[in-house]
Write a protein that holds these residues in place. Structure first.
Motif, PDB file in Angstrom:
ATOM      1  N   GLN A 176       0.831  -1.212   0.000  1.00  0.00           N
ATOM      2  CA  GLN A 176       0.000   0.000   0.000  1.00  0.00           C
ATOM      3  C   GLN A 176       0.861   1.256   0.000  1.00  0.00           C
ATOM      4  OE1 GLN A 176      -3.368   2.012   2.897  1.00  0.00           O
ATOM      5  NE2 GLN A 176      -1.571   1.084   3.815  1.00  0.00           N
ATOM      6  N   GLY A 179       2.978   1.763  -3.086  1.00  0.00           N
ATOM      7  CA  GLY A 179       2.152   2.243  -4.187  1.00  0.00           C
ATOM      8  C   GLY A 179       1.812   3.716  -4.061  1.00  0.00           C
ATOM      9  N   THR A 182       4.787   5.769  -4.809  1.00  0.00           N
ATOM     10  CA  THR A 182       5.032   5.748  -6.250  1.00  0.00           C
ATOM     11  C   THR A 182       4.118   6.741  -6.959  1.00  0.00           C
ATOM     12  OG1 THR A 182       5.743   3.435  -6.192  1.00  0.00           O
ATOM     13  CG2 THR A 182       5.038   4.297  -8.325  1.00  0.00           C
ATOM     14  N   LEU A 205       8.750  -2.570  -7.299  1.00  0.00           N
ATOM     15  CA  LEU A 205       8.151  -1.391  -7.931  1.00  0.00           C
ATOM     16  C   LEU A 205       9.228  -0.467  -8.495  1.00  0.00           C
ATOM     17  CD1 LEU A 205       5.144  -0.294  -5.676  1.00  0.00           C
ATOM     18  CD2 LEU A 205       5.082  -0.904  -8.094  1.00  0.00           C
ATOM     19  N   ALA A 221       8.713   4.729  -8.888  1.00  0.00           N
ATOM     20  CA  ALA A 221       8.720   4.402  -7.468  1.00  0.00           C
ATOM     21  C   ALA A 221       9.955   5.002  -6.806  1.00  0.00           C
ATOM     22  CB  ALA A 221       8.716   2.885  -7.294  1.00  0.00           C
TER      23      ALA A 221
END
Length: 343
Positions: A176, A179, A182, A205, A221
């Protein structure tokens, strides 16, 4: 022959329209995708990372609360946190002892936040995710409508607010938070303890979004930086202590994490890392880092990193960074609780 045709291999074709990064790793071992190549960090920059890492741990130690299962019971791994009356230090458990700190490219501290899953009864209130949301909100506080010329664009868009920001986090980021960082185009994330349950998602990522030769992607990322790469000994200390805890706590001949006084409740032998982060072993390591920050004397006090090609005088030196970190810790202790830290 197209990129797609050259990367089909024996495991099936990659999804149609896959980008070059995915194609690059499609037929390689997952270990390569999950490994980020590390470059040598100069001693002056190592010291700078150390200053902000110590501050992140100090903030965590200041607001420590290990009462994950409440006050009514015994925590065999927390004898040093037990008060004479039999209760434990800390009050209502509001979240896990996981903190994150955002630092601008010039060395100025933007803000911090904690994991607060418990207080919000939500698994989405992780420290890094909360911090990114908070920084975006802070960016909107000042509206320069009175000074803008007609038709003038705002100084920065949401896509560039965090492109020169490093986030220091006391625990390796989950899927989470990786992300969200990123999407926010965070520059880098320094993590101070490994989380074995997060599968190196941040590394993957980064490898899937970093620029490759011929790839015009500008953002991706954040670069994950293991604190061990700049000699931060508290990281292997935490990793080792957690392995010891997780190995022993599940065995019936070893102390449990929590023993309830109510016979209707069950003994907790969870090897969860958030349980470890309640223990005396963890607190001792975080407290040692806090103590080091109190007396830290930089060996490279005049070092200023090159920050975006701007005016070097606007960048904090390492000595400035130490003073800034101590002032921020004092601010956190006395004014910046905001209802979020653990007491």
């Amino acid at each position: 022959m197209s990129d797609l045709e050259t990367h089909t291999g024996g495991i099936g074709a990659p999804p149609s329209g896959s980008n070059k990064n995915l194609l690059e790793y499609w037929n390689k071992p997952v270990g390569e995708l999950a490994t980020v190549a590390t470059s040598e960090i100069a001693l002056e920059e190592r010291e700078r990372h150390r200053i902000y890492s110590l501050l992140t741990m100090a903030i965590t130690a200041v607001f420590w609360n290990g009462n994950k299962r409440g006050q009514d019971g015994v925590y065999p791994w927390r004898p040093l946190q037990r008060k004479p009356n039999g209760t434990y230090q800390g009050d209502r458990y509001l979240g896990h002892n996981i903190a994150s700190l955002a630092v601008a490219g010039n060395g100025e501290i933007i803000d911090f936040d904690f994991n607060h899953n418990d207080i919000f009864n939500s698994s989405a209130e992780h420290a890094e995710a909360r911090l990114v949301r908070r920084v975006f909100k802070l960016n909107q506080i000042y509206d320069n409508w009175q000074t803008k010329k007609p038709g003038e664009r705002p100084p920065s868009s949401y896509g560039t607010v965090l492109t020169n920001v490093t986030i220091y986090t006391s625990l390796e980021s989950c899927a989470q938070c990786s992300g969200i960082m990123t999407l926010g185009n965070v520059k880098s994330v320094v993590y101070l303890q490994t989380d074995p349950g997060q599968y190196r998602v941040g590394n993957m990522l980064y490898n899937l979004t970093r620029p490759l030769s011929g790839n015009a992607a500008k953002y991706g990322a954040p670069e994950p930086i293991d604190a061990s790469t700049f000699g931060f000994e508290y990281k292997p200390d935490l990793d080792t202590a957690y392995r010891d805890y997780s190995t022993r706590v599940t065995k019936p001949d070893q102390p449990a994490f929590f023993e309830p006084t109510d016979s209707s409740a069950s003994i907790d032998r969870s090897p969860a890392i958030t349980s470890f982060l309640c223990t005396d072993a963890a607190l001792n390591i975080f407290s040692a880092a806090r103590g080091e920050l109190d007396k830290f004397v930089p060996q490279y006090p005049n070092y200023r990193p090159k920050e975006g090609g701007g005016d070097p005088s606007t960048v904090l030196s390492n000595q400035n960074a130490v003073d800034h970190a101590r002032a921020f810790l004092n601010h956190v202790q006395h004014k910046a609780r905001r209802g979020t830290p653990h007491r």
